[in-house]
Design an enzyme around this catalytic site. Structure first.
Site, PDB file in Angstrom:
ATOM      1  N   ASP A  61      13.118  10.018 -23.095  1.00 39.35           N
ATOM      2  CA  ASP A  61      12.002   9.565 -23.934  1.00 39.35           C
ATOM      3  C   ASP A  61      12.589   9.231 -25.156  1.00 39.35           C
ATOM      4  O   ASP A  61      12.702   9.885 -26.077  1.00 39.35           O
ATOM      5  CB  ASP A  61      11.109  10.881 -23.880  1.00 39.35           C
ATOM      6  CG  ASP A  61      10.013  10.831 -22.796  1.00 39.35           C
ATOM      7  OD1 ASP A  61       9.761   9.641 -22.145  1.00 39.35           O
ATOM      8  OD2 ASP A  61       9.530  11.879 -22.620  1.00 39.35           O
TER       9      ASP A  61
ATOM     10  N   TYR B  88      15.194   1.364 -14.879  1.00 35.52           N
ATOM     11  CA  TYR B  88      13.940   0.649 -14.786  1.00 35.52           C
ATOM     12  C   TYR B  88      13.522  -0.677 -15.823  1.00 35.52           C
ATOM     13  O   TYR B  88      13.447  -1.538 -15.534  1.00 35.52           O
ATOM     14  CB  TYR B  88      12.776   1.745 -14.778  1.00 35.52           C
ATOM     15  CG  TYR B  88      11.451   1.132 -15.147  1.00 35.52           C
ATOM     16  CD1 TYR B  88      10.734   0.518 -14.096  1.00 35.52           C
ATOM     17  CD2 TYR B  88      11.190   1.307 -16.371  1.00 35.52           C
ATOM     18  CE1 TYR B  88       9.553  -0.254 -14.335  1.00 35.52           C
ATOM     19  CE2 TYR B  88       9.525   0.777 -16.573  1.00 35.52           C
ATOM     20  CZ  TYR B  88       8.809  -0.061 -15.576  1.00 35.52           C
ATOM     21  OH  TYR B  88       7.750  -0.641 -15.838  1.00 35.52           O
TER      22      TYR B  88
ATOM     23  N   ARG C  82       3.123   7.264 -28.421  1.00 37.00           N
ATOM     24  CA  ARG C  82       3.057   6.436 -27.471  1.00 37.00           C
ATOM     25  C   ARG C  82       1.675   5.297 -27.958  1.00 37.00           C
ATOM     26  O   ARG C  82       0.832   5.959 -28.658  1.00 37.00           O
ATOM     27  CB  ARG C  82       2.864   6.802 -26.101  1.00 37.00           C
ATOM     28  CG  ARG C  82       4.114   7.471 -25.619  1.00 37.00           C
ATOM     29  CD  ARG C  82       5.195   6.503 -25.379  1.00 37.00           C
ATOM     30  NE  ARG C  82       6.499   7.254 -24.701  1.00 37.00           N
ATOM     31  CZ  ARG C  82       7.470   7.837 -25.652  1.00 37.00           C
ATOM     32  NH1 ARG C  82       7.229   7.679 -27.119  1.00 37.00           N
ATOM     33  NH2 ARG C  82       8.438   8.276 -25.008  1.00 37.00           N
TER      34      ARG C  82
ATOM     35  N   LEU D 169       0.617  -1.159   0.137  1.00 38.73           N
ATOM     36  CA  LEU D 169       0.085   0.045   0.043  1.00 38.73           C
ATOM     37  C   LEU D 169       1.058   1.315  -0.144  1.00 38.73           C
ATOM     38  O   LEU D 169       0.308   2.223   0.436  1.00 38.73           O
ATOM     39  CB  LEU D 169      -0.934   0.066   1.207  1.00 38.73           C
ATOM     40  CG  LEU D 169      -1.861  -1.290   1.092  1.00 38.73           C
ATOM     41  CD1 LEU D 169      -2.990  -0.928   2.404  1.00 38.73           C
ATOM     42  CD2 LEU D 169      -2.933  -1.173  -0.091  1.00 38.73           C
TER      43      LEU D 169
HETATM   44  N1  UDP Z   1       4.443  13.973 -21.531  1.00 40.00           N
HETATM   45  C1  UDP Z   1       4.187  15.097 -21.665  1.00 40.00           C
HETATM   46  N2  UDP Z   1       4.014  16.022 -20.550  1.00 40.00           N
HETATM   47  C2  UDP Z   1       3.647  15.662 -19.291  1.00 40.00           C
HETATM   48  C3  UDP Z   1       3.857  14.075 -19.178  1.00 40.00           C
HETATM   49  C4  UDP Z   1       4.116  13.390 -20.265  1.00 40.00           C
HETATM   50  O1  UDP Z   1       4.547  15.627 -22.880  1.00 40.00           O
HETATM   51  O2  UDP Z   1       3.387  16.489 -18.527  1.00 40.00           O
HETATM   52  C5  UDP Z   1       4.892  12.991 -22.483  1.00 40.00           C
HETATM   53  C6  UDP Z   1       6.060  11.988 -22.307  1.00 40.00           C
HETATM   54  O3  UDP Z   1       7.190  12.926 -22.793  1.00 40.00           O
HETATM   55  C7  UDP Z   1       5.691  10.844 -23.140  1.00 40.00           C
HETATM   56  C8  UDP Z   1       4.213  10.816 -23.321  1.00 40.00           C
HETATM   57  O4  UDP Z   1       3.924  12.143 -22.708  1.00 40.00           O
HETATM   58  O5  UDP Z   1       6.096  11.293 -24.516  1.00 40.00           O
HETATM   59  C9  UDP Z   1       3.872  10.085 -22.202  1.00 40.00           C
HETATM   60  O6  UDP Z   1       4.378   9.906 -21.043  1.00 40.00           O
HETATM   61  P1  UDP Z   1       3.888   9.172 -19.618  1.00 40.00           P
HETATM   62  O7  UDP Z   1       4.925   9.841 -18.490  1.00 40.00           O
HETATM   63  O8  UDP Z   1       2.432   9.083 -19.556  1.00 40.00           O
HETATM   64  O9  UDP Z   1       4.331   7.702 -19.901  1.00 40.00           O
HETATM   65  P2  UDP Z   1       5.573   7.102 -20.420  1.00 40.00           P
HETATM   66  O10 UDP Z   1       5.561   7.006 -21.877  1.00 40.00           O
HETATM   67  O11 UDP Z   1       6.746   7.657 -20.031  1.00 40.00           O
HETATM   68  O12 UDP Z   1       5.787   5.429 -19.736  1.00 40.00           O
END
Ligand code: UDP
Length: 328
Positions: free
Chosen positions: A284, A141, A221, A33
């Site tokens: 990213d 990770y 994504r 939790l």
């Molecule tokens: N992202 C963004 N602004 C935010 C959070 C995320 O532009 O405030 C972008 C991030 O760079 C990625 C996508 O949204 O390309 C998805 O990010 P998220 O953190 O949700 O998941 P991840 O792909 O890191 O697992």
């Protein structure tokens, strides 16, 4: 059937617990939790509050528990944090999982479904990503998840473990009845942040990078609905093969850019959702989306949510009924 679900109070885990309970499976949730929520755990399941690092508690849970399988969701999953604190990730995601696997072997539990990630691929040379893409994770990770995939492959050979690794793309959405959904603290994920802007709780959403080599310059994504994730876990469990390590990409198969997602969220919520370009976020990859055909062909799984608008609708419904998450 009796299944131990680690991390069953978390976002993806809680949706899977509910699906298993619907199937009449006897579910025991093991969750610290720390990130999960008691309220997310289906009332038909039994909850053991404990840390996987507590080897004694894991052992006593498995001993005489009569488990047929373990589904392992419990893990740390913040890529940025893993870069800053790699040992924390190796200790939690690798160390605790190895201990769990050893205890499963000792207690004769030989079926394991593992929450892996598309982060095991790092920056792929092409998309969509099929399972044959080389695994070259770029974050601690991703490496911690790959390390366990190696261990699973070896355990399958050595003692007949039936292991399935599900490489998730971006988990998204909420239960269709609005009862459980995404609630992280702190929140870093795009969809909940966008919806917080729609709800007036944040001023704007930052678009991390608008100069990527993608059609509109923002990252692409693959947002896979949690209900689809729950279903693929069901299928994986039903089809386990003794002595085999199987691995599948679990995505909708559709790439959605950050800019496109914000636009769709405007349509779904009817709100403006101010957005502003921001620098790229470290680590990213520009474009990640799945070729999910292997999971569809071999597991008989069919993702039902390939339209991001439908996924956003479920998330928005959850967000509106739970403006402060589970504590609402
Ligand atoms: N992202 C963004 N602004 C935010 C959070 C995320 O532009 O405030 C972008 C991030 O760079 C990625 C996508 O949204 O390309 C998805 O990010 P998220 O953190 O949700 O998941 P991840 O792909 O890191 O697992």
């Amino acid at each position: 059937m009796r299944v131990l679900v680690t991390g069953g109070a978390g976002y993806v885990g809680s949706h899977c617990v509910r699906a298993l309970c619907d199937d009449g499976v006897d579910v025991v949730v093991f969750d610290s939790l720390a990130a999960g929520h008691r309220e997310a755990v289906d009332t038909r399941a039994t909850l053991i509050v404990g840390d996987l690092a507590d080897a004694g508690l894991v052992d006593s849970t498995l001993a005489g528990g009569g488990y047929d399988a373990v589904m392992h969701f419990a893990a740390l999953a913040d890529v940025g944090e893993s870069v800053r604190e790699p040992l924390k990730y190796y200790k939690n995601n690798v160390g605790a999982t190895l201990t769990l696997l050893g205890q499963m072997r000792d207690h004769g539990v030989k079926s394991f479904v593992f929450s892996s990630t598309c982060a095991v691929y790092g920056i792929p040379s092409s998309v969509p990503i099929a399972e044959g893409t080389p695994r070259k994770p770029i974050s601690p990770y991703g490496r911690s998840k790959l390390a366990i995939e190696w261990a699973l492959e070896d355990c399958a050979k050595a003692w007949g473990l039936a292991a399935t690794s599900l490489r998730y793309f971006n988990a998204a959405g909420a239960a269709l009845d609005g009862s459980i959904g995404e609630d992280h603290d702190p929140e870093t994920h795009l969809i909940p942040l966008v919806l917080q802007v729609a709800a007036g709780k944040r001023e704007e959403i930052k678009i991390f990078g608008v100069d990527y080599p993608t059609p509109d310059g923002s990252c692409v994504r693959d947002y896979v609905h949690v209900a689809d994730l729950a279903n693929v876990h069901r299928k994986a469990l039903e089809t386990q093969v003794e002595g085999a390590f199987r691995f599948y990409n679990v995505g909708s198969g559709v790439g959605v850019s950050v800019k496109d997602l914000i636009e769709k969220a405007r349509a779904v919520t009817g709100k403006d959702i101010p957005a502003a370009p921001a620098p790229r976020r470290a680590g990213d990859p520009p474009e990640l989306y799945a070729d999910p055909t292997k999971a569809m062909a071999e597991l008989g799984w069919q993702p039902e949510f390939s339209d991001i608008k439908k996924t956003l609708e479920t998330a928005w419904q959850w967000h509106q009924s739970h403006p402060s998450g589970f504590s609402s």
